[in-house]
Design an enzyme around this catalytic site. Structure first.
Site, mmCIF file in Angstrom:
data_model
loop_
_atom_site.group_PDB
_atom_site.id
_atom_site.type_symbol
_atom_site.label_atom_id
_atom_site.label_comp_id
_atom_site.label_asym_id
_atom_site.label_seq_id
_atom_site.Cartn_x
_atom_site.Cartn_y
_atom_site.Cartn_z
ATOM 1 C CE LYS A 1 0.807 0.814 4.507
ATOM 2 N NZ LYS A 1 1.268 2.035 5.176
ATOM 3 C CB THR B 1 -1.180 4.692 3.425
ATOM 4 O OG1 THR B 1 -1.327 3.875 4.586
ATOM 5 C CG2 THR B 1 0.284 5.002 3.248
#
Length: 337
Positions: A196, A253
């Site tokens: 990610k 994120t």
């Protein structure tokens, strides 16, 4: 029930997790290899380089000596950069051997080791034999240290092949603002946690280039699809990628200024060089190294990861970001699933 916990790594995430565990009533020893950081934590109860305007519990104790921090620990939590996990684990093994100790191991690091392509739990298993550990659990999910410091509501996953170990970690960390779910899919959780950061570099770059929410949402969604493909090639559970460790962590994120990967991408999109971004960030940007590992893994395993490949080309081959985006948009049309 209270227990002695050693937290290894006093960056933003490690120090805040240590503080949370201390506030949960545990006896916490926070280790850092920097004596000046240890002194600041013990004397001023601050960690100013990593967490601004936060005062740590006065019962939280920091140590520069690893063996002292590990003495009596029933659980050891690794929160060091991925590139440091193997060397620190080797030192931990030596200390545990001398102490004749066999604690539960937990890690909250997010990355894949360069060249070996090992996940963090694999590194720990290699470096610390089963004679000196009772279990290995990974703690991951959408969680910025800055928000946990403010006691913002946070949900994460504790994954282990041993569900009793995962439940133990759940019990250690759970409180009224930090909720932990258990999971047995260590592979999926670790791959999602690491990759990610690549997507966050991409969404940050889009922001720096002036693109809007449509573009960022598209990148996160298609990025999750290719992360899932790579995870499936290793036998990960597809459901993991639509859970906290997958879509949850990509959202937090890939959209927040609290994410150093997002900020790094944003600066790249604004025209700064990678070297300059790394030099002034002052903290490890895990996504940069992970991009290389994921790209090479995808090539080895024949997994289609066009976004990862594009970001790799920008970071390591000097490709113009706008050209990389244009090439992605002009790929041949295909079915979504």
């Amino acid at each position: 029930m209270s227990e002695k916990i050693a937290v290894l790594g006093a960056g933003s995430w490690g120090s805040i997790l240590a503080n949370l565990l201390d506030e949960n009533g545990h006896d916490v020893a926070l280790w850092s290899y920097k004596p000046e950081q240890v002194a600041e934590l013990n004397e001023k109860h601050t960690n100013s380089h990593y967490i601004q305007n936060f005062t740590f519990s006065d019962t939280l104790k920091a140590y520069a000596d690893l063996k002292t921090a590990l003495t009596g620990a029933e659980t050891v939590l690794f929160v060091v950069p991925t590139k440091a996990v193997r060397s620190v684990a080797g030192e931990v093994k030596a200390a545990l051997e001398a102490l004749n100790s066999r604690p539960a191991l937990v890690h909250a690091s997010k990355g894949i080791e360069q060249n070996t392509y090992k996940r963090v739990s694999e590194i720990l298993a290699e470096e610390i034999p089963s004679a000196y550990r009772s279990s290995i659990t990974v703690l991951s999910g959408p969680s910025h240290a800055e928000d946990v410091a403010k006691k913002d509501l946070t949900l994460v996953t504790a994954a282990s092949a041993d569900l009793n170990a995962a439940k133990h970690v759940q019990d250690l960390f759970m409180n009224n603002y930090f909720r932990v779910y258990t999971n047995s899919d260590v592979i999926g959780v670790e791959i999602a946690a690491a990759l990610k950061n690549i997507i966050a570099l991409g969404t940050g770059a889009l922001n720096g280039l002036g693109y809007g929410d449509n573009a960022k949402a598209a990148l996160m969604t298609r990025g999750l699809a290719e992360i899932s493909r790579l995870g499936a090639s290793f036998g990960a559970n597809p459901q993991t990628f639509i859970g906290l460790a997958g879509v949850g962590d990509i959202i937090v994120t890939g959209t927040s200024q609290n994410s150093r990967n997002y900020r790094a991408g944003d600066e790249l999109g604004r025209g700064e060089s990678l070297d300059d971004v790394i030099n002034h960030m002052g903290m490890v940007i895990e996504g940069v190294a992970t991009t290389k590992s994921a790209y090479e893994l995808a090539q080895q395993r024949g997994v289609d990861m066009p976004i990862t490949e594009a970001i790799y080309q920008v970071l390591y081959e000097g490709k113009d970001i706008r050209k990389a985006i244009s090439d992605l948009m002009q790929r041949e049309g295909r079915s979504e699933f």
